[in-house]
Design a protein around this motif. Structure first.
Motif, PDB file in Angstrom:
ATOM      1  N   ALA A 176       0.910  -1.325  -0.026  1.00  0.00           N
ATOM      2  CA  ALA A 176      -0.047  -0.091  -0.170  1.00  0.00           C
ATOM      3  C   ALA A 176       1.013   1.289   0.110  1.00  0.00           C
ATOM      4  O   ALA A 176       0.537   2.326  -0.693  1.00  0.00           O
ATOM      5  N   LEU A 177       1.961   1.092   0.650  1.00  0.00           N
ATOM      6  CA  LEU A 177       2.784   2.549   1.109  1.00  0.00           C
ATOM      7  C   LEU A 177       3.575   2.742  -0.483  1.00  0.00           C
ATOM      8  O   LEU A 177       3.590   3.829  -0.708  1.00  0.00           O
ATOM      9  N   SER A 178       3.932   1.632  -1.121  1.00  0.00           N
ATOM     10  CA  SER A 178       4.766   1.573  -2.363  1.00  0.00           C
ATOM     11  C   SER A 178       3.725   2.211  -3.571  1.00  0.00           C
ATOM     12  O   SER A 178       4.063   3.117  -4.030  1.00  0.00           O
ATOM     13  N   ASP A 179       2.493   2.052  -3.471  1.00  0.00           N
ATOM     14  CA  ASP A 179       1.629   2.308  -4.301  1.00  0.00           C
ATOM     15  C   ASP A 179       1.412   3.889  -4.150  1.00  0.00           C
ATOM     16  O   ASP A 179       1.224   4.839  -4.904  1.00  0.00           O
ATOM     17  N   LEU A 239      16.664   1.488   2.515  1.00  0.00           N
ATOM     18  CA  LEU A 239      16.034   2.708   2.405  1.00  0.00           C
ATOM     19  C   LEU A 239      14.417   2.438   2.631  1.00  0.00           C
ATOM     20  O   LEU A 239      13.888   3.252   3.119  1.00  0.00           O
ATOM     21  N   GLY A 240      13.870   1.333   2.024  1.00  0.00           N
ATOM     22  CA  GLY A 240      12.495   1.193   1.950  1.00  0.00           C
ATOM     23  C   GLY A 240      12.247   0.474   3.209  1.00  0.00           C
ATOM     24  O   GLY A 240      11.117   1.155   3.802  1.00  0.00           O
ATOM     25  N   VAL A 241      12.891   0.051   4.020  1.00  0.00           N
ATOM     26  CA  VAL A 241      12.606  -0.431   5.642  1.00  0.00           C
ATOM     27  C   VAL A 241      12.444   0.880   6.337  1.00  0.00           C
ATOM     28  O   VAL A 241      11.450   0.931   7.011  1.00  0.00           O
ATOM     29  N   LEU A 244       9.163   2.133   8.282  1.00  0.00           N
ATOM     30  CA  LEU A 244       9.268   2.527   9.645  1.00  0.00           C
ATOM     31  C   LEU A 244       8.580   3.783  10.020  1.00  0.00           C
ATOM     32  O   LEU A 244       7.529   4.120  10.688  1.00  0.00           O
ATOM     33  N   ALA A 245       9.071   4.901   8.937  1.00  0.00           N
ATOM     34  CA  ALA A 245       8.519   6.305   9.281  1.00  0.00           C
ATOM     35  C   ALA A 245       7.117   6.376   9.217  1.00  0.00           C
ATOM     36  O   ALA A 245       6.543   7.285   9.722  1.00  0.00           O
ATOM     37  N   HIS A 246       6.865   5.659   8.022  1.00  0.00           N
ATOM     38  CA  HIS A 246       5.176   5.738   7.541  1.00  0.00           C
ATOM     39  C   HIS A 246       4.311   5.378   8.783  1.00  0.00           C
ATOM     40  O   HIS A 246       3.153   5.923   9.037  1.00  0.00           O
ATOM     41  N   TYR A 247       4.874   4.286   9.543  1.00  0.00           N
ATOM     42  CA  TYR A 247       4.039   3.903  10.748  1.00  0.00           C
ATOM     43  C   TYR A 247       4.557   4.659  11.874  1.00  0.00           C
ATOM     44  O   TYR A 247       4.360   4.077  13.159  1.00  0.00           O
ATOM     45  N   PRO A 305       7.806  -4.511  -2.072  1.00  0.00           N
ATOM     46  CA  PRO A 305       7.483  -3.527  -2.948  1.00  0.00           C
ATOM     47  C   PRO A 305       8.180  -2.161  -2.767  1.00  0.00           C
ATOM     48  O   PRO A 305       8.255  -1.200  -3.725  1.00  0.00           O
ATOM     49  N   MET A 306       8.498  -2.022  -1.700  1.00  0.00           N
ATOM     50  CA  MET A 306       9.218  -0.723  -1.123  1.00  0.00           C
ATOM     51  C   MET A 306      10.653  -0.590  -1.813  1.00  0.00           C
ATOM     52  O   MET A 306      11.039   0.423  -2.150  1.00  0.00           O
ATOM     53  N   THR A 307      11.459  -1.846  -2.178  1.00  0.00           N
ATOM     54  CA  THR A 307      12.410  -1.738  -2.815  1.00  0.00           C
ATOM     55  C   THR A 307      12.441  -0.979  -4.035  1.00  0.00           C
ATOM     56  O   THR A 307      13.307  -0.172  -4.324  1.00  0.00           O
ATOM     57  N   ILE A 308      11.363  -1.563  -4.822  1.00  0.00           N
ATOM     58  CA  ILE A 308      11.108  -1.056  -6.129  1.00  0.00           C
ATOM     59  C   ILE A 308      10.864   0.650  -6.136  1.00  0.00           C
ATOM     60  O   ILE A 308      11.335   1.089  -6.764  1.00  0.00           O
ATOM     61  N   ALA A 309       9.974   0.796  -5.202  1.00  0.00           N
ATOM     62  CA  ALA A 309       9.589   2.247  -4.929  1.00  0.00           C
ATOM     63  C   ALA A 309      10.807   3.113  -4.716  1.00  0.00           C
ATOM     64  O   ALA A 309      10.913   4.207  -5.263  1.00  0.00           O
ATOM     65  N   MET A 310      11.533   2.671  -3.822  1.00  0.00           N
ATOM     66  CA  MET A 310      13.018   3.053  -3.723  1.00  0.00           C
ATOM     67  C   MET A 310      13.931   3.627  -4.711  1.00  0.00           C
ATOM     68  O   MET A 310      14.539   4.523  -5.041  1.00  0.00           O
ATOM     69  N   LEU A 311      13.896   2.527  -5.717  1.00  0.00           N
ATOM     70  CA  LEU A 311      14.676   2.558  -6.689  1.00  0.00           C
ATOM     71  C   LEU A 311      14.080   3.692  -7.635  1.00  0.00           C
ATOM     72  O   LEU A 311      14.867   4.740  -8.128  1.00  0.00           O
ATOM     73  N   LEU A 312      12.903   3.828  -7.782  1.00  0.00           N
ATOM     74  CA  LEU A 312      12.085   4.848  -8.696  1.00  0.00           C
ATOM     75  C   LEU A 312      12.289   6.499  -7.855  1.00  0.00           C
ATOM     76  O   LEU A 312      12.740   7.274  -8.764  1.00  0.00           O
TER      77      LEU A 312
END
Length: 280
Positions: free
Chosen positions: A8-11, A141-143, A147-150, A262-269
Motif C-alpha cells: 500500500a505504501l509503495s503504491d 532505504l525502503g525499510v 518504519l517512518a510511515h508507521y 514492493p518498497m525496494t522498487i519504489a525506492m529505486l524509482l
C-alpha cells in the motif's frame, strides 16, 4: 500486532513520484533508468520486468541492455561508460548476481556515483557511513521509509540486524545508527543468534533462510522486519521469519510477500527521480 503494509505504501509513493516526474517533464526532463541484465537467471529477469512496469507507472523512461552470460567484462564496462555519458539517463542499475567471470566490484566502481541509484558505489557507501546525503541501497532505504510511515522511530531502540551483506545488512546497520538506534549486527559466524535477537526491540532479517527466526527468538512486543525471500516446495513465497508463530508476539511485523519487497522498487524509482533533479 499491526502488519506493516509495504504494498500500500509503495503504491502511494509511486503516485507521488509520478507527480514529480510530470513536474520534471514540464521543465524538459524525463527521468531515465538504464538496466544491465546479464544472462538468463529467471529471478533476475522477473525482477527486471517488475522494475520496468514500475518505471512506466512512475513516469520514468527505462531501457534494458540484455547481454548473454558469456559477455566479456570489457563489453559490460563499455556499456556502462556509454550510459554514464548519456545525458538523458539518470540512473544505472546492474542486476546482480553477475556471472562468475565478471568482477562485480569493478563493474560497480565503473558506474558514475551521480547515477548510482542502487547506492552500491564506494563513494555513496562512504557518504552513508558518514551520515551525508547519498544514494542509499533501495531495500534498507525502503525499510526506513516503512518504519517512518508507521511512526516507528528507531532512536533509542535496541536493533538487531541479521545478515551482513553489502546490499542489505551493512547499509541497514548504518541507516539505523544514523537514526539513533543501538545496533547489533549478526552474520554466518555469529555464535548464538538467539542471544542477540531475543533482547532486540527491532529485529531486521535478510539472509534467505526459511524459518530462521522462530517465536522463541523474539521478545514480546518486538518489531520484526523480514527482508528474506524463499520459495517453499509448494512454490509459495515466504520470508526468513516463521511468520505464523512469530507474528502474535510482535507489535509490528512485515508480511512476505507484500512487505519490504514492493518498497525496494519504489525506492529505486525515488532514487532515479532524485538523480534526475540533478539536471535542473
Amino acid at each position: 500486532m499491526q502488519i506493516l503494509d509495504g504494498k500500500a505504501l509503495s503504491d502511494q509513493i509511486k503516485i507521488e513520484l509520478k507527480t514529480k516526474s510530470d513536474t520534471l517533464n514540464l521543465k524538459g526532463i524525463t527521468p531515465g533508468l538504464a538496466v544491465i541484465l546479464v544472462g538468463d537467471d529467471a529471478a533476475s529477469q522477473t525482477y527486471v520486468k517488475m522494475k520496468e512496469k514500475a518505471c512506466d507507472a512512475a513516469g520514468v523512461y527505462s531501457i534494458i541492455h540484455k547481454m548473454p552470460t558469456t559477455i566479456s567484462q570489457e563489453k559490460i564496462l563499455e556499456t556502462i561508460m556509454m550510459i554514464n555519458n548519456n545525458p538523458n539517463i539518470d540512473g544505472v542499475l546492474v542486476q546482480l548476481p553477475l556471472p562468475k567471470h565478471v568482477d562485480t566490484t569493478k563493474i560497480i566502481e565503473a558506474i558514475d556515483p551521480k547515477k548510482d541509484v542502487d547506492g552500491f558505489h564506494p563513494f555513496n557507501v562512504g557518504r552513508l557511513v558518514a551520515g551525508l546525503d547519498s544514494f542509499v541501497p533501495c531495500t534498507p532505504l525502503g525499510v526506513m521509509r516503512l518504519l517512518a510511515h508507521y511512526n516507528i522511530d528507531p532512536k533509542g531502540l535496541d536493533a538487531c540486524v541479521v545478515g551482513a551483506s553489502n546490499i542489505v545488512g551493512k547499509p541497514m546497520m548504518n541507516l539505523l545508527l544514523n537514526a539513533g538506534a543501538t545496533v547489533d549486527i549478526c552474520h554466518i559466524f555469529t555464535k548464538d543468534l538467539k542471544a542477540h535477537t531475543q533482547k532486540a526491540d527491532l529485529v531486521i532479517v535478510g539472509v534467505g533462510k526459511q524459518n530462521l527466526i522462530t517465536a522463541d527468538m523474539v521478545k514480546e512486543g518486538a518489531i520484526v522486519i523480514d527482508i528474506g525471500i524463499n520459495k517453499t516446495q509448494e512454490g509459495r513465497l515466504v520470508g526468513d521469519v516463521d511468520y505464523e508463530n512469530v507474528a502474535p508476539k510482535c507489535s509490528y511485523i512485515t508480511p512476505v510477500p507484500g512487505g519490504v519487497g514492493p518498497m525496494t522498487i519504489a525506492m529505486l524509482l525515488e532514487n532515479t527521480i532524485k538523480a534526475a533533479t540533478q539536471r535542473l
